[in-house]
Enzyme design. Structure first.
Site, PDB file in Angstrom:
ATOM      1  CB  ILE A  77      -1.389   5.025   6.417  1.00  0.00           C
ATOM      2  CG1 ILE A  77      -2.350   3.926   5.962  1.00  0.00           C
ATOM      3  CG2 ILE A  77      -0.931   5.904   5.281  1.00  0.00           C
ATOM      4  CD1 ILE A  77      -3.722   4.471   5.583  1.00  0.00           C
ATOM      5  CG  ASP A  78      -2.481  -0.081   8.072  1.00  0.00           C
ATOM      6  OD1 ASP A  78      -3.148   0.918   7.724  1.00  0.00           O
ATOM      7  OD2 ASP A  78      -2.667  -1.213   7.604  1.00  0.00           O
ATOM      8  NE  ARG A 137      -2.312  -4.291  -0.860  1.00  0.00           N
ATOM      9  CZ  ARG A 137      -1.867  -3.649   0.216  1.00  0.00           C
ATOM     10  NH1 ARG A 137      -0.807  -4.083   0.840  1.00  0.00           N
ATOM     11  NH2 ARG A 137      -2.476  -2.580   0.669  1.00  0.00           N
ATOM     12  CB  SER A 159       7.327  -4.022   1.286  1.00  0.00           C
ATOM     13  OG  SER A 159       6.014  -3.661   0.943  1.00  0.00           O
ATOM     14  N   GLY A 178       0.846  -1.197   0.000  1.00  0.00           N
ATOM     15  CA  GLY A 178       0.000   0.000   0.000  1.00  0.00           C
ATOM     16  C   GLY A 178       0.876   1.239   0.000  1.00  0.00           C
ATOM     17  NE  ARG A 197      13.737  16.881  -4.092  1.00  0.00           N
ATOM     18  CZ  ARG A 197      14.401  17.549  -3.164  1.00  0.00           C
ATOM     19  NH1 ARG A 197      14.370  17.152  -1.909  1.00  0.00           N
ATOM     20  NH2 ARG A 197      15.107  18.620  -3.493  1.00  0.00           N
ATOM     21  NE  ARG A 242      -3.215   3.022   0.355  1.00  0.00           N
ATOM     22  CZ  ARG A 242      -3.517   1.788  -0.066  1.00  0.00           C
ATOM     23  NH1 ARG A 242      -3.811   0.853   0.819  1.00  0.00           N
ATOM     24  NH2 ARG A 242      -3.543   1.492  -1.320  1.00  0.00           N
ATOM     25  NE  ARG A 250     -28.036  10.083   7.801  1.00  0.00           N
ATOM     26  CZ  ARG A 250     -29.244   9.891   8.306  1.00  0.00           C
ATOM     27  NH1 ARG A 250     -29.426   8.937   9.219  1.00  0.00           N
ATOM     28  NH2 ARG A 250     -30.274  10.621   7.912  1.00  0.00           N
TER      29      ARG A 250
END
Ligand code: F6P
Length: 365
Positions: free
Chosen positions: A138-139, A85, A116, A15, A25, A277, A268
């Site tokens: 991000i997890d 992936r 990875s 991801g 960079r 992400r 809601r």
């Protein structure tokens, strides 16, 4: 002693995470400044297996310089190299095909998450590839590092989204369930809950049964929206990894409100999903990415391999780098601790869960 390298190859995998491009960079510029050519691998391990690459440096006068496309990358989310992936890389045949591509004195940098880094370790173990990892997910579910590239931006996006949801929720005196990403790790939910003034937070690591969860949330929502309280909205943050579907939670809470002594309040849900992400990386993600990049190049040129750059003040575990906040940790250790983070036996997970348990009554007030 500095080890000569023909080139450094870089890939992003799994991801994407905001800040991957800033790391790319940084790696290209630092390697070029040391006279080492850089090759980008397209689409992660999939591209490595298929030999799809492109040069990221070129001869410029007498020296080596990054290609022009490298400029401006720091502010871009996603992955400029592409990521995937890869199923084929999960097989030993696939990894053997990938290793053949890395012919010569090549250092490989893998930027990515658990899958990875597992692949990176396997390449080193099975084929002697000189590989180092940079944690990006991000997890925030990678062991041995307090933070991964992408987490800070993702949290800022969650905060902004929940602030907006709070506006509309308050206008209608509604309850909202907001689901955030985090398949195996509820860090994003836990870490954002206080900042967004959530009334409750749900994550897989709590290990609670569905009935208990629904009863507790029902109590929280009916109490929060009780007319006497004067509260204008109730907000529940739910991690993706919680088994109960968000729609089931909404139905159960709506039933509970409809059967309470007051009516009219509605529930809601918003699933933030991939929205979290993307986006331009925060200062913190760019800064961490740059410092990981420097440490990764230094590790490779110093002969190091099969290690991950970790964000943690050096405390005598792993090996120090010249940066007091970046340590080098063997990938085998990283992966073992990552497995513990996922199955809940890590001290880090246990500390997080205990802290959130202590906060529960405060959040719901
Ligand atoms: O990168 C980790 C992650 O964002 C998880 O939180 C989520 O479950 C998964 O990726 C989604 O993956 P995909 O983009 O393949 O749907």
């Amino acid at each position: 002693m500095l080890i000569a390298m023909d080139a450094i190859w870089i890939l992003t995998s799994g991801g994407d995470a905001p800040g991957m491009n800033a790391a790319l960079r940084g790696l290209v510029k630092i390697a070029a400044s040391r006279g080492v050519e850089v090759i980008g691998v397209c689409d992660g391990y999939e591209g490595l297996v298929e030999g799809r690459t492109r040069p990221l440096t070129r001869r410029d006068g007498g020296g080596l310089a990054p290609i022009p496309e490298i400029e401006g990358l720091s502010r871009l989310g996603g992955s400029a190299l592409g990521t995937a992936r890869s199923d084929v890389f999960l097989t030993s045949e696939g990894r053997a095909r990938a290793a053949v591509r890395l012919n010569g004195d090549i250092g490989l940098v893998v930027i990515g998450g658990n899958g990875s880094l597992t692949g990176a370790h396997e390449l080193g173990r099975e084929h002697g590839v000189r590989v180092v990892g940079i944690p990006a997910s991000i997890d925030n579910d990678i062991g041995a590092t307090s933070i991964c590239i992408g987490v800070d931006t993702a949290l800022n996006t969650i905060v902004e989204a929940c602030d907006r949801i709070s506006d509309t929720a308050s206008a209608h005196r509604r309850a909202f369930v907001v689901e955030v990403m985090g398949r195996d790790c509820g860090y994003l939910a836990m870490a954002s809950a206080i900042a967004v003034e959530a009334d409750a937070v749900m994550f897989r690591e709590q290990g609670r049964g569905d009935a208990e969860v629904l009863a507790q949330l029902g109590d929280t929502v009916t109490r929060s929206l009780h007319p006497n309280r004067g509260k204008k909205r109730a907000l529940i943050i739910k991690a993706e990894g919680v088994r109960l579907p968000t729609s089931t939670i909404v139905e159960a809470l709506q039933d509970r409100l409809d059967n309470s002594s007051y009516r009219g309040a509605s529930v809601r849900a918003t699933i933030l999903g991939h929205l979290v992400r993307g986006g331009s990386p925060s200062y913190r993600d760019r800064m961490i990415a740059g410092r990981f990049a420097l440490a990764a190049i230094r590790t490779l040129e110093g002969g190091g391999a099969d290690e991950m750059m970790a964000w943690q003040p050096f405390q005598g575990e792993g090996s120090p780098t010249e940066d007091p906040y970046v340590s080098r940790v063997p990938l085998a250790e990283v992966l073992a601790e990552t497995a513990r983070l996922h199955d809940g036996t890590s001290k880090v997970t246990q500390r997080r869960v205990a802290m959130m348990r202590r906060l529960e009554n405060v959040l719901s007030l």
